[in-house]
Design a protein around this motif. Structure first.
Motif, PDB file in Angstrom:
ATOM      1  N   UNK A  45      45.890 -39.957  28.136  1.00 48.13           N
ATOM      2  CA  UNK A  45      46.885 -40.151  27.093  1.00 48.13           C
ATOM      3  C   UNK A  45      47.768 -38.924  26.978  1.00 48.13           C
ATOM      4  N   UNK A  46      48.841 -39.084  26.235  1.00 46.90           N
ATOM      5  CA  UNK A  46      49.743 -37.974  25.929  1.00 46.90           C
ATOM      6  C   UNK A  46      49.771 -37.810  24.416  1.00 46.90           C
ATOM      7  N   UNK A  47      50.155 -36.659  23.961  1.00 44.07           N
ATOM      8  CA  UNK A  47      50.234 -36.428  22.523  1.00 44.07           C
ATOM      9  C   UNK A  47      51.449 -37.167  21.971  1.00 44.07           C
ATOM     10  N   UNK A  48      51.176 -38.228  21.259  1.00 43.91           N
ATOM     11  CA  UNK A  48      52.247 -39.083  20.730  1.00 43.91           C
ATOM     12  C   UNK A  48      53.115 -38.277  19.775  1.00 43.91           C
ATOM     13  N   UNK A  49      54.401 -38.276  20.054  1.00 47.10           N
ATOM     14  CA  UNK A  49      55.347 -37.520  19.239  1.00 47.10           C
ATOM     15  C   UNK A  49      55.648 -36.145  19.792  1.00 47.10           C
ATOM     16  N   UNK A  50      54.757 -35.619  20.619  1.00 45.19           N
ATOM     17  CA  UNK A  50      54.968 -34.289  21.176  1.00 45.19           C
ATOM     18  C   UNK A  50      54.962 -33.226  20.090  1.00 45.19           C
ATOM     19  N   UNK A  51      55.364 -32.042  20.462  1.00 47.95           N
ATOM     20  CA  UNK A  51      55.451 -30.937  19.522  1.00 47.95           C
ATOM     21  C   UNK A  51      56.917 -30.579  19.325  1.00 47.95           C
ATOM     22  N   UNK A  52      57.382 -30.684  18.101  1.00 45.48           N
ATOM     23  CA  UNK A  52      58.764 -30.335  17.770  1.00 45.48           C
ATOM     24  C   UNK A  52      58.900 -28.817  17.763  1.00 45.48           C
TER      25      UNK A  52
END
Length: 186
Positions: A45-52
């Motif tokens: 999986x990937x981190x949903x939303x990412x890091x702003x």
């Protein structure tokens, strides 16, 4: 991701590593997970939303698009880090909460199917997220598509991974059922 070892595919979930809150990283998550799945690591999986960027919140549209794709990640999770605003779906107000609830309810309805796909991955080694060519090896065009995938053998996923609300979808030959418009496409 940061690390791996022999046997990792049998015992853990893997994420694609820290990503940014950008449309580009949303798009890239597709090919990264398809590659990991083909490499024998199906629980990804990937981190949903990412890091702003520091002290900034991921824009709601980007977060919701990512969440809509994320329900088809084998390992689905939202994440954030220090000095960044939390990204739980309810942090986007009532409108965001309603959108997220509808999206997440679909994930819950898919859980029996997802469980079956994990069982298949365990027994046969097939990834949950599959490039089109894995299910359609005779289709030459399927080898060129990197922004759609099969979720198991029966669901084609074609996410919108940019700010615009439209995209073209390639359908390999056969009968397809459009779940949004409730119609068969041939």
């Amino acid at each position: 991701s940061r690390s791996g070892c022999a046997g990792i595919q049998r015992y853990c979930a893997k994420w694609t590593g820290d990503n940014w809150s950008t449309w580009k990283h949303l798009y890239r998550s597709i090919s990264m997970m398809l590659g990991l799945g083909l490499s024998g690591i199906p629980f990804v999986g990937a981190e949903i939303g990412g890091f702003a960027p520091i002290f900034m919140k991921t824009p709601m549209k980007l977060f919701m698009r990512w969440l809509a794709l994320g329900i088809f990640y084998p390992y689905m999770r939202c994440n954030y880090m220090k000095l960044r605003p939390p990204q739980e779906p309810w942090r986007y107000g009532e409108k965001g909460r309603k959108i997220a609830k509808k999206i997440i309810e679909l994930r819950y309805r898919l859980l029996p199917y997802i469980y079956s796909l994990f069982w298949e991955a365990h027994n046969k080694g097939y990834p949950l997220m599959r490039p089109l060519f894995l299910e359609f090896p005779q289709d030459e065009r399927a080898y060129e598509i990197d922004d759609e995938f099969m979720f198991g053998p029966f669901m084609l996923v074609a996410p919108i991974y940019w700010i615009f609300n439209r995209r073209n979808v390639y359908l390999p030959q056969g009968k397809w059922y459009d779940t949004i418009n409730n119609k068969v496409i041939e």
